[in-house]
Write an enzyme that holds these catalytic residues in place. Structure first.
Site, PDB file in Angstrom:
ATOM      1  N   CYS A 201      53.861  69.175  -8.881  1.00 20.39           N
ATOM      2  CA  CYS A 201      54.110  68.714 -10.254  1.00 20.39           C
ATOM      3  C   CYS A 201      53.454  69.557 -11.342  1.00 20.39           C
ATOM      4  O   CYS A 201      54.148  70.078 -12.207  1.00 20.39           O
ATOM      5  CB  CYS A 201      53.666  67.261 -10.395  1.00 20.39           C
TER       6      CYS A 201
ATOM      7  N   THR B 127      61.224  64.009 -12.771  1.00 20.90           N
ATOM      8  CA  THR B 127      60.622  64.475 -14.016  1.00 20.90           C
ATOM      9  C   THR B 127      61.597  65.427 -14.694  1.00 20.90           C
ATOM     10  O   THR B 127      61.923  66.475 -14.126  1.00 20.90           O
ATOM     11  CB  THR B 127      59.301  65.204 -13.708  1.00 20.90           C
TER      12      THR B 127
ATOM     13  N   PHE C  93      54.767  58.227 -11.619  1.00 27.89           N
ATOM     14  CA  PHE C  93      53.406  58.767 -11.767  1.00 27.89           C
ATOM     15  C   PHE C  93      52.616  58.756 -10.465  1.00 27.89           C
ATOM     16  O   PHE C  93      51.414  58.995 -10.488  1.00 27.89           O
ATOM     17  CB  PHE C  93      52.651  57.973 -12.847  1.00 27.89           C
ATOM     18  N   LEU C  94      53.271  58.441  -9.349  1.00 26.28           N
ATOM     19  CA  LEU C  94      52.498  58.325  -8.102  1.00 26.28           C
ATOM     20  C   LEU C  94      51.876  59.665  -7.713  1.00 26.28           C
ATOM     21  O   LEU C  94      52.359  60.730  -8.082  1.00 26.28           O
ATOM     22  CB  LEU C  94      53.394  57.820  -6.967  1.00 26.28           C
TER      23      LEU C  94
ATOM     24  N   GLY D 239      47.375  72.937  -8.160  1.00 29.48           N
ATOM     25  CA  GLY D 239      48.615  73.340  -7.495  1.00 29.48           C
ATOM     26  C   GLY D 239      49.468  72.111  -7.308  1.00 29.48           C
ATOM     27  O   GLY D 239      49.335  71.135  -8.054  1.00 29.48           O
TER      28      GLY D 239
ATOM     29  N   ARG E 113      53.514  73.022  -1.911  1.00 28.96           N
ATOM     30  CA  ARG E 113      54.135  73.637  -3.079  1.00 28.96           C
ATOM     31  C   ARG E 113      53.081  74.103  -4.096  1.00 28.96           C
ATOM     32  O   ARG E 113      52.233  73.336  -4.509  1.00 28.96           O
ATOM     33  CB  ARG E 113      55.122  72.645  -3.736  1.00 28.96           C
TER      34      ARG E 113
END
Ligand code: NAD
Length: 433
Positions: free
Chosen positions: A263, A122, A152-153, A260, A331
């Protein structure tokens, strides 16, 4: 087709494995020797349901391999995919493109014959043009095109998403590159997956706009949930009633502790930053970022209130710390804000998560890790359901009440029925109800 995937993280590895399953010959490259060694031994370094089996099948069929030898893998390829990380740059919210540009430089030096350089990471608008410039600077003779092919997964359902996507977006500006991309995605086109061809800038923008919209949808329902609590409405009924409207749709309307993951947090920040740079502020997205932070803090207040305004010296059990179920990804998980606040306030925090330990052990210092929910709840003064893993969805509430010191629960995912919880003897709070 001979494809090379640069980066074997959640996106690079899943894409590489799935492309090989389409019948392409795929080499996956990473710069971390321990990752490549694990992959060569059939071990998937991340938790993604179904990935290990699919990988093993394609390795056995001779279509999939792993290497540290960047140059060799790139020289052979018809298309090279960049799938490296684009985390938030420290200080300014911009996407850190260091890894992307480093990969572009290495690709430029290794390319042999016509190659399409495809960005799957991205990246902000304009990055693919910059990649093109970098390759030309580094190797003026190179015969190549760039393409933008954002991914987009969703983690936890990555294979299904890759194999049956709602759409594939391809930003491409030459017929030659478009032909290569069409061949790569032919197996999906045959299954009627829509393939949207566009220019580079639009492809880059689609990815950020889609993620920012989804983050906005989640944040919208979280804000409605806060209001529901004040006015006495039930956000689950509100979501259901809203979601039945086809123009709205029911997905991403579950109130919770804030979004969260790898992404949404970084991509909303990057889009806000792009808006500032182009003097076209993304005011909705900027509010979303602020409200999401406030939502996480609201959860801390909720837990404190449940614990009579003090967790000092109390055993608190946290069920789930990954940012969502079916992934080991920590993350920007809301738990990284909420758990340290509890530890900081003197709580004795016990954590259970089916996959969270590997990443979480360093990120959540001062907690005790447990293997089993009921053991973790023994003598606890409150339980926090943070991530709705399946194994936390059907807890025996009576057993919980029997084992806890004070039977209190903050259900931050609205998994349980408040009436049933009360009947079992739990003091129960949830989100927006
Ligand atoms: P990740 O951090 O899991 O993996 C990145 C990998 O790239 C690492 O293994 C790293 O060692 C490797 N790498 C970095 N530089 C390299 C180089 N020069 N040569 C070889 N390998 C190199 O990242 P991720 O979660 O897979 O995300 C990758 C990109 O895909 C990001 O831009 C992300 O925004 C995007 N994306 C991620 C998801 C997701 O669910 N994780 C979904 C859609 C898009």
């Amino acid at each position: 087709m001979q494809l090379t995937m640069i980066g074997t993280g959640y996106v690079g590895l899943v894409s590489g494995v799935c492309f090989s399953d389409f019948g392409h010959d795929v080499i996956c490259v990473d710069k971390l020797p321990e990752k490549i060694e694990a992959l060569e031994n059939g071990i998937v370094p991340i938790f993604e349901p179904g990935l290990e089996d699919l990988m093993a099948r394609n390795v056995a069929a001779g279509r999939l391999g792993f290497t540290l030898d960047f140059a060799d893998a790139v020289a052979k390829a018809d298309a090279v995919f960049i799938g490296v990380g684009t985390p938030t740059r420290r200080g300014d919210g911009h996407a850190d493109l260091t890894y992307v540009y480093e990969a572009a430089r290495e690709i430029a030096r290794a390319m042999d014959g016509y190659t399409v350089v495809v960005t799957k990471s991205t990246v902000p608008v304009g990055t693919n043009r910059r990649i093109e410039e970098i390759i030309r600077e580094e190797n003026p003779e190179a015969d190549f095109d760039v393409a933008s092919n954002p991914e987009f997964l969703r983690e936890g359902a990555a294979i299904e998403d890759f194999m049956r996507p709602d759409r594939v977006v391809v930003g491409v500006e030459s017929d030659r590159a478009r032909d290569v991309m069409a061949k790569i995605y032919r197996p999906l086109a045959l299954r009627e997956a829509p393939i949207v061809y566009t220019d580079l800038e639009s492809a880059e923008m689609i990815k950020y706009a889609a993620n920012a919209f989804l983050a906005t949808k989640i944040t919208f329902i979280n804000e409605i949930a806060a209001l529901c609590e004040k006015v006495g409405a039930d956000v689950k009924s509100v979501s259901k009633g809203m979601g039945m409207d086809n123009r709205i749709g029911s997905k991403f309307l579950n109130a919770g502790p804030g979004y969260g993951g790898s992404c949404f947090p970084k991509d909303t920040k990057a889009l806000a930053r792009i808006g500032q740079e182009y003097a076209s502020p993304m005011e909705i997205v900027e509010s979303v970022i602020d409200i999401n932070e406030a939502t996480k803090r609201r959860m801390i207040d909720k837990i404190m209130e449940l614990c009579d305004d003090s967790v000092n010296g109390k055993k608190i059990t946290v069920l789930g710390v990954t940012f969502k179920p079916n992934t080991d990804d920590m993350r920007d998980s809301p738990s990284l804000t909420i758990v340290p606040a509890l530890v900081g306030a003197g709580a004795n925090v016990h954590v259970v998560d089916p996959q969270g330990y590997k990443e979480g052990k360093d990120l959540l210092p001062g907690v005790t890790w447990e293997d089993d929910a009921y053991t973790a709840m023994q003598d606890a003064e409150a339980v926090i359901l943070m991530t709705e893993w399946n194994e936390f969805r059907a807890l025996d509430l009576n057993r919980m009440v029997g084992t806890m010191k004070t039977p209190k629960m903050a259900d931050l995912r609205n998994v349980y029925d408040p009436a049933e919880a009360a009947k079992a003897g739990l003091t129960y709070v949830s989100v927006g109800r």
